[in-house]
Write an enzyme that holds these catalytic residues in place. Structure first.
Site, PDB file in Angstrom:
ATOM      1  N   GLY A  37       0.790  -1.219   0.000  1.00 27.36           N
ATOM      2  CA  GLY A  37       0.000   0.000   0.000  1.00 27.36           C
ATOM      3  C   GLY A  37       0.823   1.269   0.000  1.00 27.36           C
ATOM      4  O   GLY A  37       0.430   2.272  -0.620  1.00 27.36           O
ATOM      5  N   ILE A  38       1.954   1.278   0.697  1.00 25.43           N
ATOM      6  CA  ILE A  38       2.789   2.483   0.730  1.00 25.43           C
ATOM      7  C   ILE A  38       3.316   2.787  -0.660  1.00 25.43           C
ATOM      8  O   ILE A  38       3.300   3.938  -1.117  1.00 25.43           O
ATOM      9  CB  ILE A  38       3.946   2.314   1.724  1.00 25.43           C
ATOM     10  CG1 ILE A  38       3.418   2.112   3.144  1.00 25.43           C
ATOM     11  CG2 ILE A  38       4.867   3.538   1.687  1.00 25.43           C
ATOM     12  CD1 ILE A  38       4.481   1.688   4.135  1.00 25.43           C
ATOM     13  N   VAL A  92      11.441   3.735   4.895  1.00 28.44           N
ATOM     14  CA  VAL A  92      10.290   3.957   5.769  1.00 28.44           C
ATOM     15  C   VAL A  92       9.664   2.617   6.155  1.00 28.44           C
ATOM     16  O   VAL A  92       8.505   2.560   6.558  1.00 28.44           O
ATOM     17  CB  VAL A  92       9.239   4.869   5.091  1.00 28.44           C
ATOM     18  CG1 VAL A  92       9.766   6.289   4.966  1.00 28.44           C
ATOM     19  CG2 VAL A  92       8.815   4.317   3.728  1.00 28.44           C
ATOM     20  N   ARG A 105      11.455  -1.039   7.672  1.00 33.57           N
ATOM     21  CA  ARG A 105      12.048  -1.542   8.906  1.00 33.57           C
ATOM     22  C   ARG A 105      13.565  -1.358   8.819  1.00 33.57           C
ATOM     23  O   ARG A 105      14.175  -1.598   7.771  1.00 33.57           O
ATOM     24  CB  ARG A 105      11.713  -3.029   9.129  1.00 33.57           C
ATOM     25  CG  ARG A 105      10.269  -3.291   9.532  1.00 33.57           C
ATOM     26  CD  ARG A 105       9.971  -2.760  10.926  1.00 33.57           C
ATOM     27  NE  ARG A 105       8.643  -3.132  11.405  1.00 33.57           N
ATOM     28  CZ  ARG A 105       7.557  -2.390  11.262  1.00 33.57           C
ATOM     29  NH1 ARG A 105       7.648  -1.222  10.624  1.00 33.57           N
ATOM     30  NH2 ARG A 105       6.396  -2.789  11.749  1.00 33.57           N
ATOM     31  N   ASP A 129      13.400   6.841   8.400  1.00 38.39           N
ATOM     32  CA  ASP A 129      12.436   6.921   9.503  1.00 38.39           C
ATOM     33  C   ASP A 129      12.584   5.721  10.423  1.00 38.39           C
ATOM     34  O   ASP A 129      12.001   5.700  11.497  1.00 38.39           O
ATOM     35  CB  ASP A 129      11.006   6.989   8.973  1.00 38.39           C
ATOM     36  CG  ASP A 129       9.998   7.261  10.087  1.00 38.39           C
ATOM     37  OD1 ASP A 129      10.198   8.244  10.832  1.00 38.39           O
ATOM     38  OD2 ASP A 129       9.032   6.485  10.235  1.00 38.39           O
ATOM     39  N   GLU A 137      17.119   0.365  16.940  1.00 36.84           N
ATOM     40  CA  GLU A 137      16.071   1.353  17.138  1.00 36.84           C
ATOM     41  C   GLU A 137      15.544   1.229  18.559  1.00 36.84           C
ATOM     42  O   GLU A 137      15.172   0.124  18.970  1.00 36.84           O
ATOM     43  CB  GLU A 137      14.943   1.119  16.128  1.00 36.84           C
ATOM     44  CG  GLU A 137      13.938   2.238  16.055  1.00 36.84           C
ATOM     45  CD  GLU A 137      12.933   2.059  14.927  1.00 36.84           C
ATOM     46  OE1 GLU A 137      11.728   2.008  15.248  1.00 36.84           O
ATOM     47  OE2 GLU A 137      13.344   1.966  13.756  1.00 36.84           O
ATOM     48  N   HIS A 190      10.985   7.151  13.706  1.00 32.93           N
ATOM     49  CA  HIS A 190       9.846   6.265  13.428  1.00 32.93           C
ATOM     50  C   HIS A 190       8.527   7.002  13.656  1.00 32.93           C
ATOM     51  O   HIS A 190       7.647   6.536  14.387  1.00 32.93           O
ATOM     52  CB  HIS A 190       9.921   5.007  14.309  1.00 32.93           C
ATOM     53  CG  HIS A 190       9.286   3.812  13.649  1.00 32.93           C
ATOM     54  ND1 HIS A 190       9.787   2.530  13.782  1.00 32.93           N
ATOM     55  CD2 HIS A 190       8.183   3.690  12.859  1.00 32.93           C
ATOM     56  CE1 HIS A 190       9.025   1.671  13.109  1.00 32.93           C
ATOM     57  NE2 HIS A 190       8.043   2.373  12.547  1.00 32.93           N
ATOM     58  N   ALA A 229       6.758   8.435  10.838  1.00 34.66           N
ATOM     59  CA  ALA A 229       6.078   8.639   9.555  1.00 34.66           C
ATOM     60  C   ALA A 229       4.570   8.584   9.711  1.00 34.66           C
ATOM     61  O   ALA A 229       3.829   9.196   8.939  1.00 34.66           O
ATOM     62  CB  ALA A 229       6.539   7.594   8.540  1.00 34.66           C
TER      63      ALA A 229
END
Length: 313
Positions: free
Chosen positions: A145-146, A224, A226, A250, A255, A274, A276
């Site tokens: 979808g992104i 954007v 992982r 992002d 992390e 992180h 976004a």
């Protein structure tokens, strides 16, 4: 292939956001605390798979589980262990595509225009550095979808877009679609590379020394998805050598990114923590997903965002 789940009360754990319960009720569902009668579960707890697995062991009659994030790598072990139990698992994949694609576009533009370095400047230092996104060759790794939303946002820029995914089925808006086996080939032609893929055993470390070496000198990377899809040490080296023209991140590995890490001061690199898709953006979007899947749970339509247990996303 899972069978259709049996309808019944839906529990929300942990229920701290009233819009989620309202979404269930708006779709005709019954919200109730976890009990022997529970058949649907909306998992919103910040904890990972251990706590969820304990709950499912105590309540084996739960037949549908809605996970809170687009990526399900935090639940990978649990999903493997429960792949044959007949449950339907749904994630939020696709729900947050708009804000994440918007963030990816922002990072790409900022890096191309040398914004990280210019923001840090303490004096007027004129130069002719900076590139346009118009007409650029953009490679998108991931076909969900992104990517679909980002392709829509990129239309006014007239980019030449290539999508890299598991299959080479055409993606609307992309000039071509290739499989992951051809990743290095298409990286060799990229001005901008955007990573939107799910984290799986196949994508972990996908961007390492070989991938960065394949990219043209000066190409930029946006991640954007992982952090673990990119080898951080190789990324730092590629930025430091000038092989990579910039990076907009992002997500990172590790992390959160520790203070003092080389990426904070790497040339032409932006790190956002992180964000976004912030809570203000995601809560109404996730509520929409809950409502849609509650209707499916009650027999009205198909589930959205069904997790492919074999593929891992």
């Amino acid at each position: 292939m899972t069978s259709a789940p049996a309808g019944g009360p839906i529990a929300i754990v942990a229920d701290t956001e009233p819009r989620f319960a309202a979404a269930v009720r708006s779709a005709g569902g019954e919200v109730a605390p976890v009990s022997e009668a529970t058949r649907g579960l909306v998992w919103t707890h910040p904890a990972g798979e251990a706590e969820l697995e304990q709950l499912l062991q105590r309540h084996p009659a739960i037949s549908w589980v809605q996970l809170p994030w687009a990526g399900v790598d935090a639940f990978a072990g649990l999903l493997r262990r429960h792949s044959g139990d007949g449950r339907t698992w749904t994630s939020a994949k696709g729900s947050y595509a708009q804000p994440v694609a918007e963030h990816a576009l922002m990072l790409a533009l900022a890096v191309l225009r040398e914004l990280p370095r210019r923001i840090r400047a303490g004096e007027w230092a004129h130069d002719e550095l900076g590139r346009t996104l118009h007409g650029a060759r953009v490679v998108m790794v991931g076909g969900g979808g992104i990517t679909a939303e980002l392709l829509r946002l990129l239309e006014p820029f007239g980019v030449h877009a290539t999508v890299v995914r598991r299959t080479d089925a055409a993606v609307p808006g992309a000039a071509r679609t290739v499989t992951t086996a051809r990743l290095l080939d298409v990286l060799a032609e990229a001005d901008v590379v955007v990573v939107t893929a799910a984290l799986t055993e196949e994508t972990r470390g996908l961007f390492g020394r070989e991938a960065f070496a394949a990219m043209p000198r000066g190409a930029v990377l946006v991640n954007v998805a992982r952090g673990a899809i990119v080898d951080t040490g190789e990324l730092v080296a590629a930025l430091g050598s000038g092989r990579l023209g910039g990076a907009g991140l992002d997500v990172t590995d590790p992390e959160p990114l520790p203070a003092g890490h080389a990426l904070w001061t790497a040339p032409n690199c932006i790190v956002t923590p992180h964000v976004a898709d912030t809570d203000d953006m995601t809560v109404p979007l996730f509520a929409e997903r809950i409502a849609a899947n509650t209707r499916a749970f009650l027999g009205d339509g198909a589930f959205v965002g069904v997790v492919d247990l074999e593929a891992g996303y």
